[in-house]
Design a protein around this motif. Structure first.
Motif, PDB file in Angstrom:
ATOM      1  N   TYR A 101       0.840  -1.196   0.000  1.00 39.69           N
ATOM      2  CA  TYR A 101       0.000   0.000   0.000  1.00 39.69           C
ATOM      3  C   TYR A 101       0.874   1.245   0.000  1.00 39.69           C
ATOM      4  N   ALA A 102       1.957   1.207   0.753  1.00 39.09           N
ATOM      5  CA  ALA A 102       2.877   2.342   0.785  1.00 39.09           C
ATOM      6  C   ALA A 102       3.489   2.573  -0.595  1.00 39.09           C
ATOM      7  N   ARG A 103       3.830   1.488  -1.278  1.00 35.04           N
ATOM      8  CA  ARG A 103       4.408   1.604  -2.626  1.00 35.04           C
ATOM      9  C   ARG A 103       3.393   2.229  -3.573  1.00 35.04           C
ATOM     10  N   ALA A 104       2.138   1.808  -3.497  1.00 36.92           N
ATOM     11  CA  ALA A 104       1.103   2.351  -4.381  1.00 36.92           C
ATOM     12  C   ALA A 104       0.938   3.854  -4.142  1.00 36.92           C
ATOM     13  N   LEU A 105       0.933   4.279  -2.887  1.00 40.66           N
ATOM     14  CA  LEU A 105       0.791   5.708  -2.590  1.00 40.66           C
ATOM     15  C   LEU A 105       2.011   6.488  -3.071  1.00 40.66           C
ATOM     16  N   ALA A 106       3.194   5.910  -2.914  1.00 37.86           N
ATOM     17  CA  ALA A 106       4.404   6.565  -3.421  1.00 37.86           C
ATOM     18  C   ALA A 106       4.322   6.711  -4.939  1.00 37.86           C
ATOM     19  N   ASN A 107       3.812   5.693  -5.609  1.00 38.12           N
ATOM     20  CA  ASN A 107       3.693   5.765  -7.068  1.00 38.12           C
ATOM     21  C   ASN A 107       2.710   6.849  -7.498  1.00 38.12           C
ATOM     22  N   ILE A 108       1.646   7.054  -6.735  1.00 41.46           N
ATOM     23  CA  ILE A 108       0.710   8.138  -7.040  1.00 41.46           C
ATOM     24  C   ILE A 108       1.440   9.482  -6.952  1.00 41.46           C
ATOM     25  N   CYS A 109       2.195   9.657  -5.874  1.00 44.39           N
ATOM     26  CA  CYS A 109       2.947  10.913  -5.706  1.00 44.39           C
ATOM     27  C   CYS A 109       3.959  11.102  -6.834  1.00 44.39           C
ATOM     28  N   ASN A 110       4.622  10.048  -7.204  1.00 42.88           N
ATOM     29  CA  ASN A 110       5.663  10.142  -8.232  1.00 42.88           C
ATOM     30  C   ASN A 110       5.094  10.416  -9.618  1.00 42.88           C
ATOM     31  N   MET A 111       3.824  10.155  -9.807  1.00 42.90           N
ATOM     32  CA  MET A 111       3.203  10.414 -11.109  1.00 42.90           C
ATOM     33  C   MET A 111       2.655  11.836 -11.188  1.00 42.90           C
ATOM     34  N   GLY A 112       2.852  12.615 -10.112  1.00 43.79           N
ATOM     35  CA  GLY A 112       2.482  14.022 -10.153  1.00 43.79           C
ATOM     36  C   GLY A 112       1.007  14.317  -9.981  1.00 43.79           C
ATOM     37  N   VAL A 113       0.266  13.387  -9.422  1.00 50.15           N
ATOM     38  CA  VAL A 113      -1.163  13.609  -9.204  1.00 50.15           C
ATOM     39  C   VAL A 113      -1.340  14.644  -8.097  1.00 50.15           C
ATOM     40  N   ASP A 114      -2.272  15.557  -8.290  1.00 49.19           N
ATOM     41  CA  ASP A 114      -2.570  16.589  -7.302  1.00 49.19           C
ATOM     42  C   ASP A 114      -2.954  15.941  -5.973  1.00 49.19           C
ATOM     43  N   VAL A 115      -2.383  16.436  -4.882  1.00 45.87           N
ATOM     44  CA  VAL A 115      -2.606  15.858  -3.551  1.00 45.87           C
ATOM     45  C   VAL A 115      -4.090  15.887  -3.175  1.00 45.87           C
ATOM     46  N   LYS A 116      -4.772  17.003  -3.456  1.00 46.39           N
ATOM     47  CA  LYS A 116      -6.189  17.101  -3.107  1.00 46.39           C
ATOM     48  C   LYS A 116      -7.013  16.062  -3.857  1.00 46.39           C
ATOM     49  N   GLU A 117      -6.683  15.844  -5.125  1.00 42.00           N
ATOM     50  CA  GLU A 117      -7.383  14.822  -5.908  1.00 42.00           C
ATOM     51  C   GLU A 117      -7.128  13.431  -5.329  1.00 42.00           C
ATOM     52  N   SER A 118      -5.898  13.196  -4.923  1.00 37.17           N
ATOM     53  CA  SER A 118      -5.551  11.891  -4.360  1.00 37.17           C
ATOM     54  C   SER A 118      -6.242  11.655  -3.023  1.00 37.17           C
ATOM     55  N   VAL A 119      -6.286  12.670  -2.185  1.00 35.74           N
ATOM     56  CA  VAL A 119      -6.977  12.543  -0.899  1.00 35.74           C
ATOM     57  C   VAL A 119      -8.461  12.272  -1.138  1.00 35.74           C
ATOM     58  N   ALA A 120      -9.056  12.969  -2.099  1.00 36.69           N
ATOM     59  CA  ALA A 120     -10.470  12.720  -2.439  1.00 36.69           C
ATOM     60  C   ALA A 120     -10.646  11.298  -2.953  1.00 36.69           C
ATOM     61  N   ALA A 121      -9.669  10.816  -3.718  1.00 33.00           N
ATOM     62  CA  ALA A 121      -9.729   9.444  -4.237  1.00 33.00           C
ATOM     63  C   ALA A 121      -9.628   8.430  -3.102  1.00 33.00           C
ATOM     64  N   ILE A 122      -8.865   8.756  -2.072  1.00 36.12           N
ATOM     65  CA  ILE A 122      -8.744   7.874  -0.913  1.00 36.12           C
ATOM     66  C   ILE A 122     -10.053   7.847  -0.123  1.00 36.12           C
ATOM     67  N   GLU A 123     -10.662   8.998   0.027  1.00 36.11           N
ATOM     68  CA  GLU A 123     -11.880   9.086   0.828  1.00 36.11           C
ATOM     69  C   GLU A 123     -13.038   8.315   0.218  1.00 36.11           C
ATOM     70  N   GLU A 124     -13.128   8.288  -1.105  1.00 39.11           N
ATOM     71  CA  GLU A 124     -14.285   7.665  -1.740  1.00 39.11           C
ATOM     72  C   GLU A 124     -14.436   6.173  -1.430  1.00 39.11           C
ATOM     73  N   PRO A 125     -13.483   5.309  -1.760  1.00 38.13           N
ATOM     74  CA  PRO A 125     -13.689   3.891  -1.490  1.00 38.13           C
ATOM     75  C   PRO A 125     -13.624   3.537  -0.010  1.00 38.13           C
ATOM     76  N   CYS A 126     -12.846   4.288   0.754  1.00 41.12           N
ATOM     77  CA  CYS A 126     -12.659   3.937   2.166  1.00 41.12           C
ATOM     78  C   CYS A 126     -13.820   4.397   3.045  1.00 41.12           C
ATOM     79  N   ALA A 127     -14.616   5.304   2.563  1.00 40.71           N
ATOM     80  CA  ALA A 127     -15.741   5.808   3.368  1.00 40.71           C
ATOM     81  C   ALA A 127     -16.901   4.797   3.400  1.00 40.71           C
ATOM     82  N   HIS A 128     -16.889   3.849   2.487  1.00 42.27           N
ATOM     83  CA  HIS A 128     -18.004   2.891   2.407  1.00 42.27           C
ATOM     84  C   HIS A 128     -17.803   1.746   3.355  1.00 42.27           C
TER      85      HIS A 128
END
Length: 128
Positions: A101-128
Motif C-alpha cells: 500500500y505504501a508503494r502504491a501511494l508513493a507511485n501516485i505521488c511520483n506520477m504528479g497527481v494533485d494531492v487534493k485529488e488523491s486525498v479525495a480518491a482515498i476518501e471515496e472507497p474507504c468511506a463505504h
C-alpha cells in the motif's frame, strides 16, 4: 502476499494449538476470518484509489512497481505523508506493515497527481 502468509501461519498455529471446541480455537478462527476480510477490503480500496487518482483502469502494476536504482523512493515527501495519513485515517490500514500500500501511494505521488485529488480518491472507497 508475504504478509498474508505471515498472518495465515500466525492464526493457523493458534487454531491448531487450541483443542477442538474450546473458545480459544473458535476465537482464533474468528480472528483469522476477520483479518482476511479486512485485508481483502484494503486491497480492493487501494486498487480503487489508484484508479481514481490516475484516472485509468490498468493499475495493478503500480502496486509493486519500483523506481530505477539511484532515484528516490518518493519525489514529494510532503505529498506522500499526506496520502499515508489520509489512507490510515480513512481506510484504517496499518501502513507500517503494508508495504504494498505504501508503494502504491508513493507511485501516485511520483506520477504528479494533485494531492487534493488523491486525498479525495482515498476518501471515496474507504468511506463505504
Amino acid at each position: 502476499m508475504c504478509l498474508f502468509l505471515m498472518f495465515h501461519y500466525i492464526f493457523i498455529s493458534q487454531i491448531q494449538n487450541a483443542p477442538v471446541g474450546l473458545p480459544q480455537r473458535q476465537e482464533a478462527q474468528k480472528n483469522l476470518l476477520e483479518e482476511i476480510n479486512h485485508r481483502k477490503q484494503i486491497d480492493q480500496n487501494i486498487i480503487e484509489i489508484l484508479r481514481l487518482s490516475l484516472k485509468q483502469t490498468d493499475v495493478l502494476d503500480l502496486l509493486t512497481s519500483t523506481r530505477t536504482t539511484g532515484q528516490p523512493v518518493v519525489d514529494d515527501w510532503d505529498s506522500y505523508k499526506t496520502l499515508v495519513k489520509s489512507f490510515k485515517n480513512q481506510c484504517g490500514a496499518k501502513m507500517e506493515y503494508d508495504m504494498m500500500y505504501a508503494r502504491a501511494l508513493a507511485n501516485i505521488c511520483n506520477m504528479g497527481v494533485d494531492v487534493k485529488e488523491s486525498v479525495a480518491a482515498i476518501e471515496e472507497p474507504c468511506a463505504h
